[in-house]
Design an enzyme around this catalytic site. Structure first.
Site, PDB file in Angstrom:
ATOM      1  N   HIS A 185     -81.437  56.079 -34.559  1.00  0.00           N
ATOM      2  CA  HIS A 185     -80.300  55.416 -35.199  1.00  0.00           C
ATOM      3  C   HIS A 185     -80.702  54.723 -36.503  1.00  0.00           C
ATOM      4  CE1 HIS A 185     -78.012  55.905 -31.410  1.00  0.00           C
ATOM      5  NE2 HIS A 185     -76.962  55.743 -32.183  1.00  0.00           N
ATOM      6  N   ASN A 189     -70.296  59.224 -26.782  1.00  0.00           N
ATOM      7  CA  ASN A 189     -71.336  60.006 -27.458  1.00  0.00           C
ATOM      8  C   ASN A 189     -72.055  60.919 -26.456  1.00  0.00           C
ATOM      9  OD1 ASN A 189     -72.755  60.910 -29.648  1.00  0.00           O
ATOM     10  ND2 ASN A 189     -73.938  59.040 -29.966  1.00  0.00           N
TER      11      ASN A 189
END
Length: 464
Positions: free
Chosen positions: A351, A315
């Site tokens: 998140h 990521n």
């Protein structure tokens, strides 16, 4: 007609229909990029922005139906903030607050105890894009001497048009799963500047196919092995009845498999960006680079024996965004540890709101701290340095990889199981071995350093 076809395809693949829609949407990016290269490369910016905006909206409608209005509204609000508030700290703070609160409200009202593909999934990607847009416009009002090299590449000299912001936000290569890229990069793409052949579409078909092939291979690996390592198995009596060693090895193998879900999507999406030209990253040693949108360093991900190596290979663009817009902008705190913790807290709530995210990122900080202590010990100890470079290195590497992936999977358990009752059950079944291991390492490593690292001789001050 499309619904029955998707249902049949979903049943034959053994995957949920939303997941099938997502993968198909990422793959649709390839024909979209071909259309752009063949028919739109020489068109006006207005036509290109319109194509990107409409294609992205179509993908949003295909996946989330009428819920696409969430992204439409947030993009419009962001544009109005740029127009009405100008290059001010107020504009940046307002943007950050509004976009994050909207995302968190979405998490709150749509949250379940399972991993669901819903409108909040691409919206978290969009949130970073829009907040980053406000930072880049704000930086455009500073003196060049006040900007870092990264900021100079991203600054905006003027407010983008509304259509430009929509095209940037809905670009088919990054709308659903990323990667992150700046408005400035998008403007260069539209202007035809991101190419190895000035004035012509880039020679990026082969590099794009290579990333597609690698991403597709990862997707196949995930599709084959994921049924053998489901998250739900952790919560069964069968798992709890297995020997301790088996439970630990299951965590290791499960982690390797589960991460391919993310790896495959990111690498395939990167291929779309490369095909369009957005992945062009200049020339290094006479070779054209196509890694501007790389979200994965797959070789490093597969071979590194270090937790830090895995994090730096995974990521990438999101981590770079957090470093550029959160960590480095907290320099005024005067404390790197506090800046690091604040950045991890931001990534936690970005998140989602589940307790599992909090535990995962707090453990990440603790694990990285211990690993740095261990690396410093090996580097400064002549005995350990000699051992690490000896003929025993292959054996050391194998052991290190086992420990690495066992305890890489350990913090992923709460990340994927979300809720307190689930991850606590799994950790209890393995006797909190990861917590104990790293706590013991954290306490013992300083004493080992004193014992194994030779003390530097004191240098006496010369008497005048």
């Amino acid at each position: 007609m499309a619904a029955p076809l998707l249902e049949n395809l979903s049943e034959s693949l053994g995957s949920p229909e939303p997941a099938v829609r997502l993968i198909l949407s990422i793959l649709i990016g390839y024909p979209c990029a071909l259309v752009y290269r063949r028919f739109l490369f020489y068109q006006s910016p207005t036509v290109i922005h319109l194509f990107h905006a409409l294609s992205g909206l179509a993908l949003a409608a295909f996946n989330f139906g009428s819920q696409l209005y969430h992204s439409v509204v947030c993009i419009l609000v962001q544009f109005l903030m740029l127009r009405l508030m100008g290059r001010t700290v107020t504009a940046v703070l307002s943007s950050f607050t509004f976009q994050m609160l909207y995302l968190l409200a979405g998490y709150y009202y749509t949250a379940t105890e399972e991993y669901d593909i819903k409108w909040t999934m691409p919206h978290c990607v969009l949130t970073l894009k829009l907040v980053g847009l406000s930072f880049d416009y704000y930086d455009g009002g500073k003196e060049p001497s006040q900007l870092t090299s990264e900021q100079k590449k991203a600054v905006l000299s003027s407010v983008p048009s509304l259509l430009e912001v929509y095209g940037f936000s809905y670009f088919y290569g990054g709308f659903l799963v990323g990667p992150q890229f700046t408005m400035r990069s998008y403007q260069k793409l539209v202007a035809g500047e991101l190419t190895d052949c000035p004035g012509k579409p880039p020679n990026s078909v082969i590099p794009a196919l290579k990333r597609f092939s690698l991403g597709f291979l990862c997707l196949v690996i995930y599709a084959i092995f994921s049924p053998y390592y489901p998250d739900s198995y952790y919560l069964t009596d069968e798992y709890e009845a297995q020997p301790f060693w088996y439970r630990c090895v299951f965590i290791l193998l499960w982690a390797k498999v589960i991460l391919y879900k993310y790896v495959s999507c990111w690498v395939i999406a990167e291929g779309v960006c490369i095909l369009s030209g957005l992945g062009y990253n200049g020339v290094v040693d006479g070779v054209h680079q196509w890694d501007a949108c790389a979200n994965m360093k797959v070789w490093l991900f597969e071979t590194t024996p270090l937790f830090g190596g895995t994090i730096s290979s995974f990521n990438i663009n999101t981590n770079a965004w957090a470093a550029r817009h959160v960590f480095k902008r907290l320099k005024f705190l005067g404390n790197k540890t506090l800046s690091h913790l604040t950045t991890l807290f931001f990534l936690t709530i970005w998140h989602g709101l589940h307790s599992g995210y909090i535990l995962c990122f707090s453990m990440e900080f603790f694990i990285i701290t211990v690993e740095r202590q261990a690396q410093a010990l090996v580097r400064d100890s002549p005995l350990l340095t000699k051992l690490a470079n000896s003929a025993l290195y292959p054996l050391i590497y194998i052991v290190q990889q086992f420990v690495h992936w066992l305890f890489m999977g350990y913090p992923l358990v709460p990340f994927c199981l979300f809720t307190y009752d689930k991850w606590l059950k799994v950790y209890s079944s393995v006797y909190f071995c990861g917590h104990v291991f790293f706590l013991v390492c954290y306490l013992i490593l300083p004493y080992l350093r004193k014992a194994l690292v030779p003390k530097k001789p004191r240098t006496e001050k010369k008497q005048e």
